[in-house]
Scaffold this motif. Structure first.
Motif, mmCIF file in Angstrom:
data_model
loop_
_atom_site.group_PDB
_atom_site.id
_atom_site.type_symbol
_atom_site.label_atom_id
_atom_site.label_comp_id
_atom_site.label_asym_id
_atom_site.label_seq_id
_atom_site.Cartn_x
_atom_site.Cartn_y
_atom_site.Cartn_z
ATOM 1 N N UNK A 1 -22.174 -27.213 0.750
ATOM 2 C CA UNK A 1 -22.865 -28.100 -0.184
ATOM 3 C C UNK A 1 -23.493 -27.332 -1.340
ATOM 4 N N UNK A 2 -23.700 -26.034 -1.173
ATOM 5 C CA UNK A 2 -24.307 -25.214 -2.222
ATOM 6 C C UNK A 2 -23.293 -24.433 -3.033
ATOM 7 N N UNK A 3 -22.026 -24.627 -2.749
ATOM 8 C CA UNK A 3 -20.966 -23.941 -3.472
ATOM 9 C C UNK A 3 -20.390 -24.891 -4.509
ATOM 10 N N UNK A 4 -20.410 -24.474 -5.776
ATOM 11 C CA UNK A 4 -19.898 -25.305 -6.853
ATOM 12 C C UNK A 4 -18.378 -25.302 -6.895
ATOM 13 N N UNK A 5 -17.768 -24.251 -6.385
ATOM 14 C CA UNK A 5 -16.313 -24.185 -6.337
ATOM 15 C C UNK A 5 -15.800 -25.199 -5.321
ATOM 16 N N UNK A 6 -14.771 -25.939 -5.679
ATOM 17 C CA UNK A 6 -14.266 -27.002 -4.827
ATOM 18 C C UNK A 6 -12.786 -26.773 -4.520
ATOM 19 N N UNK A 7 -12.405 -27.156 -3.315
ATOM 20 C CA UNK A 7 -10.997 -27.091 -2.931
ATOM 21 C C UNK A 7 -10.215 -28.148 -3.707
ATOM 22 N N UNK A 8 -9.025 -27.742 -4.163
ATOM 23 C CA UNK A 8 -8.215 -28.631 -4.976
ATOM 24 C C UNK A 8 -8.498 -28.540 -6.455
ATOM 25 N N UNK A 9 -9.447 -27.677 -6.855
ATOM 26 C CA UNK A 9 -9.794 -27.478 -8.258
ATOM 27 C C UNK A 9 -9.428 -26.059 -8.685
ATOM 28 N N UNK A 10 -9.346 -25.817 -9.988
ATOM 29 C CA UNK A 10 -9.033 -24.452 -10.436
ATOM 30 C C UNK A 10 -10.115 -23.471 -10.013
ATOM 31 N N UNK A 11 -9.700 -22.258 -9.720
ATOM 32 C CA UNK A 11 -10.660 -21.227 -9.349
ATOM 33 C C UNK A 11 -11.437 -20.810 -10.588
ATOM 34 N N UNK A 12 -12.735 -20.608 -10.417
ATOM 35 C CA UNK A 12 -13.614 -20.290 -11.541
ATOM 36 C C UNK A 12 -14.603 -19.226 -11.098
ATOM 37 N N UNK A 13 -14.547 -18.066 -11.747
ATOM 38 C CA UNK A 13 -15.407 -16.952 -11.365
ATOM 39 C C UNK A 13 -16.874 -17.265 -11.605
#
Length: 847
Positions: free
Chosen positions: A424-436
């Motif tokens: 819940x605290x990770x802004x990176x989401x599965x199925x979305x582009x990877x973003x450093x």
């Protein structure tokens, strides 16, 4: 693993398993046969399970994918065997497929039916677990290690050989960490007639062999001292290394230090550096001891040799961006990045390249969250090396390849915290582009919770699949614990405070936070109990409920017989916070409080706004506040406004407002390790009905302008005192302010780990507006109201390991200070002045 063999005997299909230690079941490396897709594929008529004693048939059937009525497929049987093998319930698994003899109605598609029979041999259940032979690790320590790794052997559960082997490996790893590299663990089993087993782990700790020497062979090109400075896990030369297990060798520790050394080379001009396989050998060193008599002592240990080939030294020849990249930045409304000319000619650095690549990505991506856009664009850094003149060219360009899509995010090392809490605290989401940027921001937010150790670069692993253009992200976390005691402290208008905070997370299994905090100083004391819950009502908002009790007894500079008053406040506070974006949040809070203020018998006439007979006053307050904050890591903005009284009720009718701004950025001129920091603050308070309580005034000092004493930032007011003879004596004391502003500038540079120095310049002023005080007016020394104060000096800061509360010591020169004489009503002369210079100290960061 075991091999799955398939044989056909007169229409009967038999699948058998061959045991191989440590697991007695398994599958072949080759792919199974393709499922029969013709119309003659038989239908499963029945599933049977034999050999079950304690485990129910329904529990086993729930673990497999085959069901009566399905088509028979050997590949599906293979999957079922794998699923049952992973459970760790069975010693052997055999699957038999035979033609069904039961009568069944004819089918127009296929009249052939089959029965699957699972021949299962249950593992015995664990009835007792023992640990023997270990002196460094007690049973309690072993159980703690197993609990952290979720390997606790359950009594009454199947004795899975693979699970028992993992337990033995964990115990051996714990001994290796304590300096026993030759430790071994044997598993002894005693089977009973009632299908139970007693397990005993026989531990042979081996000799205590600590690392005595670390050397670097080959061609390191840099000094041994610098390379040792990069190591963090194996450092026998550090103080108290044996107490902190820093002189024990393990492969995991070496790999961590190996990556740090390699990173140092790549960031300091050696892009082709290589670190070979470590060589570990026994060694004996002599040590001279003086007690009980002088003698030589031979110490056995380990000698660690690390082969290093630094390769040639490269410098930057040029760093440029293509026209396409600059045009992409302009399309987003951003100006192209000004590449630093000082980097050209400097040592090659992967860190510098990565920083510039991220800056370019920030310019070509949308202003919204890049993770929410499938059209995210990335930047490639093209490196060209010239081995003749040992230079490197770097060109940044827009990547033609589509962005990698996050296929899976996996968190390793979780024992007490749920996957949901972290995810819940990770802004990176599965199925979305990877973003450093989103990943870095997320990990920073996760570390700020205080329940995880700082997440290093080597704890993050990204696996890229070139074929599918997907990415699998693995993040290894190190938990600190659900219960934590920590030191807290800070700087306020009544001096520095130090205390202790105790927090408990998820005590009620609702991901809630319970905390108790007690801190204080010579002039204040605070007790705070808080219950907080994130994700309230299924939203992103957080709700906190606090009970507080505060006591203050201020003493002012040059005051006669201070303190003037003692104030005690108790009440409750309810705050609601909602994150608008990754960096912005909105907050609302409601406070219900009661304040009791007591004045000494000898001082009512000395206190501005207090008359005889008002020795004790009680005021109830009900306030509602709104706030907005932005925190990007390098920039912080904070606004809060609150009002009390009126339709809210209570006897306090006040309006409060405050704003803060702070920014820190890397030094672009002098030293890359240095940083510039700027901060401003503004606070105001006033009464719109009735008198403004004395405790509500702002008595600012060195928390805004270093070098000042309590109350010296505001004006001075005339006070009187009646002597026993009836003679009235006039004096002056700080009256406090209701409008304060300050600005700070610092240049910070690191000295050592956890220590830094800062050159500072502070400006500030305090103003007391009589109309904001209510009906009561004060007799001010007018020339002291709104005076600009300024100081400059140097400050040293040290953050003790594990405490995270900076200790500050400074020396300040008051270059803009008060130094005037005033004639009072009795023609006495009063000297209002600030010190020319001062040493001071404090806890916590100013901004």
């Amino acid at each position: 693993m075991t091999c799955l063999r398939t044989a056909i005997y007169f229409g009967t299909l038999l699948l058998a398993t061959t045991p191989v230690f440590p697991q007695r079941y398994g599958l072949p490396a080759a792919s199974p046969r393709e499922p029969v897709k013709t119309a003659e594929a038989p239908i499963l008529d029945e599933l049977r399970f034999t050999g079950l004693r304690r485990i129910t048939r329904a529990a086993v059937a729930a673990q497999i994918a085959s069901h009566p009525g399905d088509r028979f497929e050997p590949s599906m049987i293979d999957k079922d065997v794998r699923a049952l093998a992973r459970l760790g319930w069975f010693e052997s698994i055999q699957v038999e497929a035979r033609s069904s003899t039961a009568s069944s109605p004819p089918s127009p598609e296929n009249s052939k039916r089959m029965t699957l029979i699972f021949h299962l041999d249950e593992l015995p259940f664990v009835s007792k677990v023992e640990y023997s032979g270990s002196r460094p690790l007690s049973r309690r320590q072993i159980e703690k290690i197993l609990e952290e790794r979720k390997l606790v052997p359950g009594i009454g559960r199947p004795a899975d050989p693979a699970a028992l082997q993992r337990i033995a490996f964990a115990i051996r790893s714990g001994l290796n960490t304590l300096g026993h590299p030759e430790a071994s663990v044997q598993i002894r089993r005693e089977d009973a007639k009632n299908a139970t087993v007693s397990v005993r782990f026989e531990i042979n700790e081996g000799p205590l062999l600590r690392v005595r020497r670390v050397s670097f062979d080959g061609h390191p090109q840099v000094s041994t001292r610098l390379l040792r400075g990069q190591m963090r896990s194996i450092v026998p030369w550090k103080p108290l290394a044996s107490w902190r297990d820093k002189n024990a060798f393990t492969r995991e520790k070496f790999e961590e230090d190996r990556q740090r050394i390699l990173t140092y080379y790549q960031n300091h001009g050696f892009p082709e550096a290589r670190i070979g396989n470590v060589q570990v050998a026994r060694s004996v060193e002599s040590s001279r001891r003086w007690l009980p008599w002088p003698h030589e002592l031979a110490l056995a240990g380990l000698s660690v040799s690390i082969p290093v080939e630094a390769g040639p030294f490269y410098r930057f020849e040029s760093i440029a961006a293509t026209d396409a990249l600059q045009q992409a930045a302009k399309e987003r409304g951003r100006s192209p990045l000004n590449l630093p000319e000082r980097d050209e000619g400097g040592a090659f650095s992967e860190q510098e390249i990565d920083k510039l690549r991220r800056l370019w990505m920030a310019r070509i991506q949308s202003r919204g969250s890049a993770v929410d856009s499938l059209s995210s664009r990335s930047v490639d850094a093209m490196r060209t090396f010239n081995p003749e003149n040992r230079t490197a060219r770097v060109a940044f360009d827009v990547s033609d390849a589509p962005p990698y899509i996050v296929q899976r995010i996996e968190f390793l090392g979780l024992h007490k915290f749920s996957d949901h809490y972290v995810r819940r605290r990770i802004l990176l989401r599965e199925g979305r582009p990877i973003d450093d940027r989103a990943l870095e921001t997320s990990l920073l937010r996760l570390a700020r919770t205080g329940y995880f150790k700082p997440i290093r670069k080597e704890n993050i692993r990204v696996q890229l699949d070139q074929a599918t253009h997907t990415a699998r992200v693995s993040i290894r976390l190190e938990e600190i614990g659900q219960q934590r005691a920590s030191l807290v402290g800070g700087t306020g208008q009544f001096g520095s405070t130090l205390g202790v905070a105790y927090t408990v997370f998820d005590l009620l299994n609702r991901e809630e936070l319970l905390s108790a905090q007690l801190d204080g100083g010579p002039r204040s004391l605070q007790l705070l109990l808080t219950f907080a819950k994130e994700g309230i009502f299924g939203t992103r908002a957080s709700l906190a409920f606090s009970v507080f009790n505060n006591v203050i007894r201020p003493r002012f500079a040059s005051s006669p017989q201070g303190p003037f008053f003692s104030s005690r406040s108790e009440g409750i506070n309810v705050s609601w916070t909602y994150p608008l974006t990754d960096t912005d949040s909105l907050g609302v809070n409601y406070t219900l409080s009661g304040t009791t203020t007591e004045y000494p018998l000898a001082s009512p006439t000395d206190v501005p706004g207090v008359t005889l007979g008002s020795i004790r006053s009680k005021v109830s307050g009900r306030s509602l506040g709104f706030g907005w904050s932005r925190d990007t890591g390098s920039e912080r903005i904070f606004f809060v406004n609150s009002a009390s009284g009126g339709w809210l009720g209570g006897g306090e009718n006040m309006v409060h407002s405050s704003a803060e701004y702070g920014r820190i950025f890397r030094d672009p001129f002098f030293a890359p390790a240095g940083a510039w920091a700027f901060g401003t603050t503004f606070s105001g308070a006033g009464s719109y009905r009735g008198n403004m309580p004395f405790y509500a005034r702002l008595f600012s000092s060195d928390e805004l302008v270093r070098g000042l004493r309590a109350g010296e930032l505001g004006p001075w007011a005339v006070t009187t005192r009646s002597a026993p003879s009836g003679v009235t004596t006039y004096s002056a004391s700080p009256s406090g302010a209701n409008l304060v502003s300050a600005a700070n500038a610092e240049y910070r540079f690191p000295l050592a780990v956890g220590t830094e120095a800062a050159a500072f310049f502070d400006l500030g002023s305090g103003l007391l507006l009589p109309n904001w005080l209510g009906p009561t007016k004060l007799v001010l020394l007018g020339a002291t109201n709104g005076v600009l104060h300024g100081s400059a000096g140097i400050e040293l800061r040290w953050t003790p390991p594990g405490v995270e509360v900076p200790v500050r010591a400074y020396y300040a020169v008051n270059i803009l200070r008060m130094n005037r004489f005033f004639f009072l009503s009795d023609n006495s002369l009063f000297h209002a002045r600030n010190r020319f210079s001062a040493f001071g100290w404090g806890l916590g960061a100013l901004f």
